[in-house]
Structure formats: C-alpha cells, structure tokens
Design an enzyme around this catalytic site. Sequence first.
Site, PDB file in Angstrom:
ATOM      1  N   LEU A 139     -34.224  -0.993  27.477  1.00  0.00           N
ATOM      2  CA  LEU A 139     -34.109   0.098  26.510  1.00  0.00           C
ATOM      3  C   LEU A 139     -35.412   0.885  26.322  1.00  0.00           C
ATOM      4  CD1 LEU A 139     -31.884   1.337  24.807  1.00  0.00           C
ATOM      5  CD2 LEU A 139     -32.608  -0.110  22.892  1.00  0.00           C
TER       6      LEU A 139
ATOM      7  N   ILE B  88     -35.690   4.013  28.272  1.00  0.00           N
ATOM      8  CA  ILE B  88     -34.966   5.169  27.758  1.00  0.00           C
ATOM      9  C   ILE B  88     -35.682   5.763  26.553  1.00  0.00           C
ATOM     10  CG2 ILE B  88     -32.716   5.989  26.955  1.00  0.00           C
ATOM     11  CD1 ILE B  88     -32.852   4.681  29.798  1.00  0.00           C
ATOM     12  N   GLU B  89     -36.186   4.902  25.698  1.00  0.00           N
ATOM     13  CA  GLU B  89     -36.782   5.358  24.442  1.00  0.00           C
ATOM     14  C   GLU B  89     -38.148   6.016  24.645  1.00  0.00           C
ATOM     15  OE1 GLU B  89     -35.763   5.629  21.465  1.00  0.00           O
ATOM     16  OE2 GLU B  89     -33.882   4.509  21.469  1.00  0.00           O
ATOM     17  N   SER B  90     -39.005   5.399  25.446  1.00  0.00           N
ATOM     18  CA  SER B  90     -40.405   5.843  25.494  1.00  0.00           C
ATOM     19  C   SER B  90     -41.029   5.779  26.874  1.00  0.00           C
ATOM     20  CB  SER B  90     -41.228   4.963  24.548  1.00  0.00           C
ATOM     21  OG  SER B  90     -41.208   3.608  25.022  1.00  0.00           O
TER      22      SER B  90
ATOM     23  N   TYR C 119     -26.946   8.548  25.861  1.00  0.00           N
ATOM     24  CA  TYR C 119     -27.833   7.406  25.643  1.00  0.00           C
ATOM     25  C   TYR C 119     -27.461   6.193  26.494  1.00  0.00           C
ATOM     26  CZ  TYR C 119     -30.978   4.494  22.797  1.00  0.00           C
ATOM     27  OH  TYR C 119     -31.984   3.673  22.359  1.00  0.00           O
TER      28      TYR C 119
END
Length: 520
Positions: free
Chosen positions: A131, A134-136, A239
């Site tokens: 994850l 995807i986030e950072s 997402y």
Amino acid sequence: MPLLAGLSLLITGCATVAPDASSPTLDSHRSGAHAPSSTRITPSGPLSTLGVANPSVAPVASLAAPADLWERIRRGFSMPDLESDLVRDREQWYASRPDYIQRMTERSSRYLFHIVEEIERRNIPMELALLPFIESAFNPQAVSSARAAGMWQFMPATGASFDLKQNIFRDDRRDVLASTRAALDYLEQLHARFGDWHLALAAYNWGQGNVNRAITKNQKAGLPTGYTDLTMPMETRMYVPKLQAVKNIIARPQAYGATLPTIGNHPFFDTITVERDMDVAVIARLSGVSEADFRALNPSLKHPIVMAAGTPTILLPWDNAIVFQRNLAAHTGPLASWTAWVVPSTMSVAQAAQRVGMSEGELRAVNNIPPRMQVKAGSSLLVHRNDQRDRDVPEHVADNATLSFQPEVILRRTVVKARKGETVARLASRYGVSPASVAEWNKLAATAALKPGQKVALMLPQRVAVAAVDRTSTTRTGAKASAKTGSKTTAAAPTTKTKKVASSRTKTERSSKTRVAARK
C-alpha cells in the site's frame, strides 16, 4: 504423528531465515551477517499439491524460507484479484515507467522487511505491504495537498486518533514503526466494519463515513454493494486497481518488463534505545552513517536533536547499530548542543534571541519563525544549551510543544495636542498607553497637568498613530478654513430667494444653449 498434523506444525512454526549478503546497503550496512528472523511460512498452493491427499503420488513441497523478500511477499498474497480495465490501465502506466518502479522499490528496501513482519504477525493479507507504493511511493517525507503525511499518508486528525504525536519537534505520521502500527490498526478496524478488504481500502482512501453512505444508497436502490458497484470519486475508484496492478507486477515482474532490486529476507535496521538527548550529528558520527541516511530511517524528526523523552528509540542500519553502541560507550564529550526553551511572555524574536544568547537570524532559521511576527507566551523554541539551560527536554515539552505567533506591533512616534484640563494620565488613557510611558517619552511627571494645545509625543501602533494624525490634520484644516473666511463667508452666503433666482437663470441659459445647438 500423523502426516497432516506434522505438516501443520511445519506450516505454522517458525523458520530460521538464512542471511543474504546481497541485500541493499545504506553506507556501511551489511545486514546479512546478523541474527535470524522468525518467519511464518505458508504453503505456496493447496494442501493436495503438497502430497497430503495422496502422499505416494506427489512429494511434499519444500518449505524453506525464501532468501528473497519479494518471494516471501508473493507467498502471503491472499486478497481476491480484481479484474477490470482500470487494472490493465494502471499496469500499463507502471510498466511504461521502469525508472519510477526502480526508484520506489529501491526506496522500499529500508522499510519492507519490518512491514512484512508486522503483517505476518497479524495474519492479514500481504497485499497491504504494497500500500505505501500507492500512497507515497514509499517516501516517508511525502505530504499531500490535503496535508496527509508519511509513507501511509495519515491526515492530522486521523493520525492523532491513532496516537501519532504531531508537534513542532516531531511528526509520528512519518515514523516508520509508529505509522506502520497505526496504518495496520486502522485497516484491521475498517475490515472489521465492512467485512471486505477492498471496501476497507476504499474507506482508508475516502473515509469510512463516505463508504458507508455509498453502501446505504445502493442498498436502498436494491443494488449490489461491492467495491466495483459503489459510486465513488475517481481517486477511490482507481485506488484498488492501482494496488492490484502493483501486486501483479510484483508477482510476475518479467511479464511486465520490470526489474525488482534484490531485498534480502532479513532485518534492515535495528532499534536503539536513547536514554539522553542527543544531536543528530553526534548519532550519525558515532554510528558511521550520514545525517541524510539517518533521517531516512528516522523521518519523524524535524530538528537537529533527538529528545529522549519524546523519541526514546531510534533506527539504525543493523551493522551501524553495533558500531554506535560501541562508540557511545567510549564517548566522553557532550551528547547534545540543543535544548528547548519555553517562552515566559510574548516577545519579539530579537528579545527572545537576546535572552537565549543567539543571533536573531539563527533563532528564526532553526525555529522557522516567519518575519514580522512575535513569539507568544508558552511557545517552545529550540535553542543552544548553555550553563543556565543544560538539561534534557522534559517529557511534557517533548510531547506537547507548540509554537504560536502574533503580528509584530510597529510603533510610530506621533505628536498630539493636549485638550483643556487634560493630565498625563487622561491623555494616556485616551490613546491606550500607560501614564508612565507618556511621562518617560516626554520627561514629565506621571501626575503632571497639561496645558491646552501642549504638544505631547507618543509611541503608538502604526494604525492608531495614523488615525491620530488624521484627526489632528482635520481639526487644523477646519480651523484654518474658518479663520480665512470668517464673517465674510456668512455674509456672502446666498439667501433662499437668491438661490432660486440663480437656479432659474441657469435653467434659462441651458435652455437657450440647447435651442442654438438644435438650430445648428
């Protein structure tokens, strides 16, 4: 022991992970020479393929722990795959950017082992370890336009609700251990609420209230309530497809022309307890790493000091942690040159700098103080240690420090005139200053009486000073005008009858001019 029971013990037991000397390095880091890690081993296929259904037909597959962390991650995938055009679109997007994949996977090598360990300990899907891609893109210093921060992109309020401290000295939303713990707690909480990992991920991105309302809306309309059935913003709709695309690339990098850096299946960093405040520069020197590399593992720190009361543990590359402990034991000099000072009363930056023995420029720079601002009482400033301030920062300051400002008041020397019967005290009250200050500015007694029209100098805030000058100018201009015109003005003033005649004459002239113009 029956074969099935024996196999069960093998699957759920701990395995010794062989060190891998080819792991990524951070300065002199060589994790391969260190202690083994406990790893939960899961079968790579159904039990029937391991020979349980018919042991005489199929041999038992090897359960040796993978030397490569990517393989360990693949073994833990357990979410249902999402198949859609959006997934294929994101696969193409990532596959067409090999440099981007290389950068973010190399960056992840510092943090992935810890995340994988935490996910296995909780027995949740290994897809969640991806994850932060995807986030950072695994950048712990990442900050979104909405002020979400860290690898896991926590908003300030959500971070606070999961005990991630955020103050002027540190931001635990960027802390590797604390933010990972909080993110996995949050995801487990969301899964418990929605009963579906895809919906939990949607809620992580969009908010659980929004997802709940979208589900309720579909239920009322008699529609399905799965992730792909809900009406969501495009960011949330993309997402899970993004995560699925990254999962597919990690699972089969060759199929997408991707090259993953080798990440050994062993710890990258060790956790060190800090018992005294220490400068970041001192820690870096004693451990043999650069300050930049130290901050990459300890990204929550905002200043050049680690406060033991607020950050009792630091992370160091495994080999460097051993070097640090050895050098710290032999160290005899000071450990910290900085401390925190709580401002006792609201003051200018120049006054604060004078109190702590620093230049105004340095105090502004190290505490990020904007221009034309005063520091409010109760604020905490990072200052140099000296004989008066040589103690470690207490816990209540390290955990709750704030820094507040108020606009700096610019004073202007203004001369005003005293009114009839006015004293120093009355005039001071009229302009909102103290009688003692007025007396000092004009070398008068604080109880002195003033003559009408006597000039008095005041130091007033610029806005008040301008208003006072305007009032004085208006009064002076009016007086001059009256003196110049005097009784003549009154005598020359037209009577009502005169005004009417003049008005009539004007109308006649205007009418005559109009007729002439018409004729022309």
